[in-house]
Design an enzyme around this catalytic site. Sequence first.
Site, PDB file in Angstrom:
ATOM      1  N   GLU A  58      34.097 -41.072  -2.485  1.00  0.00           N
ATOM      2  CA  GLU A  58      34.862 -39.821  -2.323  1.00  0.00           C
ATOM      3  C   GLU A  58      33.979 -38.669  -1.865  1.00  0.00           C
ATOM      4  OE1 GLU A  58      34.763 -40.478  -6.900  1.00  0.00           O
ATOM      5  OE2 GLU A  58      34.441 -41.642  -5.067  1.00  0.00           O
ATOM      6  N   CYS A  79      35.006 -53.544 -10.723  1.00  0.00           N
ATOM      7  CA  CYS A  79      35.948 -54.511 -11.306  1.00  0.00           C
ATOM      8  C   CYS A  79      36.330 -54.167 -12.741  1.00  0.00           C
ATOM      9  CB  CYS A  79      35.341 -55.912 -11.265  1.00  0.00           C
ATOM     10  SG  CYS A  79      33.838 -56.092 -12.265  1.00  0.00           S
TER      11      CYS A  79
END
EC number: 2.1.1.204
Length: 393
Positions: A58, A79
């Site tokens: 981001e 994950c």
Amino acid sequence: MEALRVLELYSGIGGMHQALRESQIPARVVAAIDVNTVANEVYKYNFPHTQLLPKTIEGVTIEEFDRLSFNMVLMSPPCQPFTRIGLQGDVTDPRTKSFLYFLDILPRLQKLPTYILLENVKGFEVSSTRDLLIQTIENCGFQYQEFLLSPTSLGIPNSRLRYFLIAKLQSEPLSFQAPGQVLMEFPKFESEYPQEHAVHEEQTTEEKKVELNICFDSNTQHSQKEAFLFKLETAEEIARKFQQDSDLSVQMLKDFLEDDIDMNQYFLPPESLLRYALLLDIVKPTCRRSTCFTKGYGRYIEGTGSVLQTSEDVQIESIYKSLTGLSQEEKITKLLMLKLRYFTPKEIANLLGFPPEFGFPEKIGVKQRYRLLGNSLNVHVVAKLIKILCGKL
């Protein structure tokens, strides 16, 4: 074909990059992005000429993405939001934020990539994040296929069941596409050898709860009735493991082991042997299986990966049967006879498909290496998926 310009997100130690090399698809990684400083050191050590951006996803603007002018994206998002032993926060987990950011950016790029490959843990396929991914790529015009694959399908003696998605920007469906299905095996092509076998659900040990096992030597015949049952281990599980070790299409572990190195630092200490004797997943070099190695390997015992019995002439059944009624010191003496050790980081890297020349900077310690490898992927599985995606199989 013209060389692809590849963007590698969540690049870690470079498993995707290594798979791209192995696929022999003409390509260049134009940028790798990861925020993990230790993983980045390993990446730079092995891929010194690749542009590595040590920042969050981001933290990259849409203008910066556009300037990279990539036509393939390889990524393995965090994950932890989807793993069964975690909190399964899914879209609400802060670690999913960067992936959601990329999904928001994707449709707004000046030029969409032609290819996408994503890897994650089993569990991702039933997440809300996966649903958002599918919705996004469908709206962009991608055809896609999802898989749950383990390296055992390629003859590698390591169970590491993972979710994969491959997507191609085209109007026609992929030749092997099975809409709405998560395939448990690679698609078959005429050019492939017939001996390649599918992923068998009974071979995916990650699907089981932490299990205690024994590896039967391939030269010894044991019936299910003769098998000594460990705590928490059923006769059915023992039979399944024996069946795995009888599968000649899978290589033996000894093909992946290191020679002529000092193993003393890898032997399990007496206190660990005593405390976790019944929780060890024990394999021999002649075995054709091992459980998934996680980032906790070397620090924790339970459910983090197999340990190797290096004293092959000692029968594990007789050792365990003799423990009843012994003092702690006597139990330790018996268990030490098995000479149980951890797999080395290099051996785990071998099982994950990293080539012999792949290495770590000397300052990266053993436990850090285990952690990085536990977060990585199987190179051979991804390389084959890249070739399938690019139509080279």
